[in-house]
Write an enzyme that holds these catalytic residues in place. Structure first.
Site, mmCIF file in Angstrom:
data_model
loop_
_atom_site.group_PDB
_atom_site.id
_atom_site.type_symbol
_atom_site.label_atom_id
_atom_site.label_comp_id
_atom_site.label_asym_id
_atom_site.label_seq_id
_atom_site.Cartn_x
_atom_site.Cartn_y
_atom_site.Cartn_z
ATOM 1 N N ASP A 182 40.969 -10.751 -4.303
ATOM 2 C CA ASP A 182 40.972 -9.316 -3.993
ATOM 3 C C ASP A 182 42.352 -8.694 -4.216
ATOM 4 O O ASP A 182 42.869 -7.966 -3.343
ATOM 5 C CB ASP A 182 40.548 -9.069 -2.535
ATOM 6 C CG ASP A 182 39.294 -9.841 -2.147
ATOM 7 O OD1 ASP A 182 38.377 -9.918 -2.971
ATOM 8 O OD2 ASP A 182 39.248 -10.367 -1.012
ATOM 9 N N GLU A 185 30.791 -3.943 -3.787
ATOM 10 C CA GLU A 185 32.017 -3.866 -2.986
ATOM 11 C C GLU A 185 33.209 -3.622 -3.905
ATOM 12 O O GLU A 185 33.060 -3.472 -5.122
ATOM 13 C CB GLU A 185 32.219 -5.178 -2.218
ATOM 14 C CG GLU A 185 32.314 -6.389 -3.152
ATOM 15 C CD GLU A 185 32.188 -7.709 -2.427
ATOM 16 O OE1 GLU A 185 31.790 -7.736 -1.246
ATOM 17 O OE2 GLU A 185 32.488 -8.752 -3.068
HETATM 18 O O1 FUB Z 1 37.718 -11.923 0.048
HETATM 19 C C1 FUB Z 1 36.758 -11.635 1.016
HETATM 20 C C2 FUB Z 1 35.680 -10.727 0.445
HETATM 21 O O2 FUB Z 1 35.137 -11.321 -0.724
HETATM 22 C C3 FUB Z 1 36.167 -9.386 -0.026
HETATM 23 O O3 FUB Z 1 36.322 -8.446 0.993
HETATM 24 C C4 FUB Z 1 35.077 -9.021 -0.971
HETATM 25 O O4 FUB Z 1 35.393 -7.954 -1.812
HETATM 26 C C5 FUB Z 1 34.892 -10.324 -1.714
HETATM 27 O O5 FUB Z 1 35.829 -10.476 -2.741
#
Ligand code: FUB
Length: 462
Positions: A186, A352
């Protein structure tokens, strides 16, 4: 704190345990290295049949031997003030039953502690010795050429057996990616005060249960300086205990704002969004509100993956959410907004990781599709005429390349080289070669625009 406590036990609790003379905390460079024995020059720490040893390595050794004697030094899996050693095949050196061996990170607290070693000055100038993180009275030491963690002894032999010189790697890194040594995801990339900064999720934890955010900076997007932990849910955030995920940093009025998410304290794992503030891009950040900015359950979808876009007129917008994407103008304090102005702008395919940029009057909304544990995790985008839309979906711009072993490419961010039309995309993917949805690495590649303003498909590079 844990480490200080452990050392206190070491010093106060046992007269028999005497640290090597002169041992003091030491630092070593992150990145690829080979570790040479002090008292057996020419022998290097290596793994063979998954067990740690010291063996001779020379320029005429086989590639396999050289590879087995090459590690990437990464921030310690259990503490970023210590170190872990990742082999070229993606596995880590860890101790089990005090024998040092090579195993895959399962994300457990035990594995991470067993795979973390704290550097101290070694027996001779320029050498280092490595104390076990969870057994600080034991050091990495060779015995009959086998690598163990052995209790500290007050002898010259022990001091020499447990001291190593950090040498150039037998197998140098030949690829630009990953840009950060170790497991991170991320990545939020941003240019601040003349430098590039990366703020990633610290990865390699079962169920993404890490608690710490780190900062990295670079002048050239190639060499990255580690600035350590900038916020830790444990001591620094009263309302979040776990799931330190997907930070984003924005600057305004000489201050720096870190937007982050975390599982609510008191056993409630529902995620909430927070904001922390600092006077420097490298922190330390402190929780600005002492409560969430977006409390769990206020809106549908998970309150994770924040991102702030600031338009040319100085107005900043907060985007967030998994399952549903929301946007709201932030107030000038960067730590509040009018709930009446929150909009749901979820595009089709959205999961997301939203990110927004503007170029030549067009706004680009990008996001991740599918699940981060899927090799089909990928980035898609839409264009619009304002930070609030309306948005027209354009398609996928970044996805796996199985020929190169690249899978799960997503949760990206984009930065423009100041004063140019050169753009870069930072994203994560399954760590090559041994990664998965919780063992991810950070890569940077070029993001190019076509003549008509659409985004060209990104070519992920090794
Ligand atoms: O890294 C934890 C979670 O996994 C993130 O918040 C999401 O976007 C996914 O990458």
């Amino acid at each position: 704190m844990k480490r200080i406590a452990a050392l206190a036990v070491l010093i106060l609790g046992s007269a028999a345990i005497i640290p090597p003379a002169g041992a003091a905390p030491a630092t070593i460079d992150l990145g690829r290295a080979s570790l040479e024995s002090v008292n057996y020059p020419g022998r290097y720490i290596r793994h063979q049949d998954w067990l740690g040893r010291i063996d001779p390595v020379t320029s005429s050794s086989t590639n396999q031997t050289k590879q087995d004697a090459t590690f990437t030094v990464v921030p310690g899996l259990a503490s970023t003030s210590c170190y872990s050693f990742q082999a070229v095949n993606g596995r880590f050196l860890r101790h089990r039953d005090y024998r040092v061996r090579l195993e895959t990170n399962d994300g457990s607290a035990t594995f991470r502690a067993d795979a973390t070693f704290c550097a101290e000055t070694g027996s001779v100038s320029g050498s280092v010795t490595f104390a076990s993180y969870n057994f600080p009275d034991r050091r990495l030491r060779h015995r009959d050429n086998e690598l163990w963690i052995d209790p500290v002894q007050d002898s010259d032999l022990y001091r020499a057996d447990s001291s190593f010189r950090v040498r150039s790697p037998w197998v140098p890194k030949t690829t630009a990616n990953p840009v950060l040594p170790g497991l991170f995801a991320d990545p939020h990339i941003v240019h601040l005060d003349g430098r590039y900064y990366l703020y990633p999720t610290t990865d390699g934890y079962a169920s993404w249960s890490g608690t710490q955010y780190t900062a990295w900076s670079s002048a050239d997007l190639e060499t990255w300086t580690f600035h350590g932990t900038i916020l830790d849910h444990g001591p620094d955030v009263s309302w979040a205990d776990n799931s330190a995920w997907a930070p984003a940093v924005a600057a305004k009025n000489g201050r720096y704002y870190l937007y982050f998410s975390g599982g609510a304290a008191s056993g409630n794992t529902a995620k909430q969004l927070g904001v922390a503030v600092a006077d420097s891009p490298t922190g330390p950040f402190r929780d600005a509100l002492g409560r969430p900015l977006v409390a769990a359950g206020t809106y549908s979808g998970q309150a994770i993956d924040p991102m702030v876009f600031t338009d040319d007129d100085g107005r900043s917008y907060l985007y967030w959410g998994q399952g549903a994407l929301r946007v709201v103008p932030l107030n000038d304090d960067m730590t509040s907004f009018d709930p009446a102005q929150v909009r749901n702008i979820t595009p089709s395919g959205y999961n997301e990781g939203a990110f927004v940029i503007e170029r030549d009057g067009t706004y680009y909304l990008m996001w991740s599709e599918n699940d981060t544990r899927s090799e089909d995790y990928r980035v898609a985008y839409a264009t619009g005429s304002s930070p609030l839309g309306p948005w027209t979906k354009r398609g996928v711009i970044l996805s796996k390349n199985l020929d190169l072993g690249i899978k799960g490419t997503g949760h990206h961010s984009v930065v423009r080289a100041p004063g140019t039309d050169t753009w870069y995309i930072a994203y994560h993917r399954f760590a090559v070669p041994a990664g998965n949805g919780t063992n991810r690495e950070v890569a940077i590649d070029r993001l190019r625009f076509n003549a008509d303003g659409t985004i060209a498909v990104v070519v992920p590079t090794p």
